[in-house]
Write a protein that holds these residues in place. Structure first.
Motif, PDB file in Angstrom:
ATOM      1  N   ALA A 127      46.726  39.257  43.352  1.00 17.58           N
ATOM      2  CA  ALA A 127      46.022  40.533  43.182  1.00 17.58           C
ATOM      3  C   ALA A 127      46.179  41.068  41.766  1.00 17.58           C
ATOM      4  N   VAL A 128      47.382  40.961  41.222  1.00 19.90           N
ATOM      5  CA  VAL A 128      47.635  41.444  39.862  1.00 19.90           C
ATOM      6  C   VAL A 128      46.727  40.739  38.863  1.00 19.90           C
ATOM      7  N   ARG A 129      46.641  39.430  38.959  1.00 22.23           N
ATOM      8  CA  ARG A 129      45.821  38.669  38.005  1.00 22.23           C
ATOM      9  C   ARG A 129      44.352  39.048  38.100  1.00 22.23           C
ATOM     10  N   GLU A 130      43.888  39.341  39.301  1.00 22.95           N
ATOM     11  CA  GLU A 130      42.496  39.747  39.455  1.00 22.95           C
ATOM     12  C   GLU A 130      42.274  41.174  38.954  1.00 22.95           C
ATOM     13  N   LEU A 131      43.183  42.076  39.303  1.00 22.99           N
ATOM     14  CA  LEU A 131      42.985  43.487  38.983  1.00 22.99           C
ATOM     15  C   LEU A 131      43.228  43.799  37.508  1.00 22.99           C
ATOM     16  N   LEU A 132      43.901  42.916  36.795  1.00 19.61           N
ATOM     17  CA  LEU A 132      44.044  43.126  35.356  1.00 19.61           C
ATOM     18  C   LEU A 132      42.687  43.143  34.659  1.00 19.61           C
ATOM     19  N   ALA A 133      41.703  42.505  35.287  1.00 20.12           N
ATOM     20  CA  ALA A 133      40.357  42.469  34.714  1.00 20.12           C
ATOM     21  C   ALA A 133      39.444  43.527  35.318  1.00 20.12           C
ATOM     22  N   PHE A 134      39.956  44.368  36.206  1.00 17.42           N
ATOM     23  CA  PHE A 134      39.124  45.396  36.832  1.00 17.42           C
ATOM     24  C   PHE A 134      38.717  46.420  35.758  1.00 17.42           C
ATOM     25  N   PRO A 135      37.458  46.832  35.751  1.00 15.10           N
ATOM     26  CA  PRO A 135      36.989  47.711  34.665  1.00 15.10           C
ATOM     27  C   PRO A 135      37.410  49.165  34.809  1.00 15.10           C
TER      28      PRO A 135
END
Length: 257
Positions: A127-135
């Motif tokens: 989740a962290v790796r995905e949400l680091l790119a959340f705008p």
């Protein structure tokens, strides 16, 4: 006439008695016969569908509501929020006038907090790796804060560097510096130089200014000349002056001044 009616009446009574005895024999001991019309009422009730399965089905159908999100595991809720946000199809609030982006951000932060408390390490890392790119800077900052508590890895550092390199958010960068230093001390600093040089050279004004003022702890003998070159290429102004001060302070520290 009476002689003709008597046998017929007896036959009717006998037939009725046979049906009664037949029903009594079919019924379990101590239980009254069930009328045909009430047979369906005696069937066992249908088992209820579990709330989690019901909520998962609702999410799959696009009904990303607070109730549905709360009824599924946080990792699943986060995936649903990211998917509907990417498709511009989230409907997480029924309140008119509420900004959808804000509502989604609140939902993501709530589910990330749940994941930190309930999720496995593997789920949290993913989740962290995905949400680091959340705008959104609030979501990225929360993802960084959780990443700092998880086992460090090159993949997580790479995801953070990629996200920060595209950021225009000076507040997010200020929150990121301590986490980046933590990873740097563990030897996980791949991509830092390119990210910082890119931000200070071509990034948004506030982000560039923040890097120029705070890149000091990330300078070393192998990259200081590169940043000195970047400083010479910058147009005169606050950003160039801030980077020159940071470089001068680093040189003084190295010389024992």
């Amino acid at each position: 006439m009476r002689k003709l009616l008597a046998p017929a009446l007896a036959a009717v009574v006998g037939l009725g008695l046979w049906w009664v005895l037949h029903d009594e024999a079919a019924a379990p001991p101590g239980q009254a016969p069930v009328a045909a019309g009430a047979a369906s009422a005696a069937l066992p009730p249908t088992l209820p569908v579990p709330a989690e399965a019901d909520a998962a089905s609702a999410l799959a159908d696009g009904a990303v509501t607070p109730a549905a999100l709360a009824a599924v595991p946080p990792a699943q809720a986060l995936r649903a929020l990211q998917q509907c946000y990417a498709a511009n199809a989230c409907r997480v609030s029924s309140r008119e006038g509420m900004d959808e982006h804000f509502e989604v951000v609140v939902g993501v932060l709530q589910q990330l907090e749940r994941l930190a408390a309930q999720g496995s390490t593997a789920e949290q890392v993913a989740a962290v790796r995905e949400l680091l790119a959340f705008p959104d800077g609030h979501v990225q900052a929360a993802a960084l804060a959780l990443a700092a508590k998880l086992p460090p890895s090159a993949e997580t550092v790479s995801a953070a560097v990629a996200a920060l390199g595209k950021s225009y958010d000076a507040v997010l960068l200020n929150k990121a510096y301590p986490v980046l230093q933590q990873w740097q001390q563990l030897g996980l600093s791949s991509g830092y130089d390119d990210m910082f040089a890119g931000l200070v050279h071509t990034g948004g004004w506030q982000a560039a200014q923040s890097v120029a003022e705070n890149v000091g702890p990330f300078l070393n003998a192998g990259n200081v000349s590169r940043f000195e070159q970047v400083a010479r290429q910058l147009p005169p102004g606050a950003r160039q002056q801030a980077l020159l001060r940071t470089l001068r302070d680093y040189r003084l520290q190295q010389s024992g001044g």
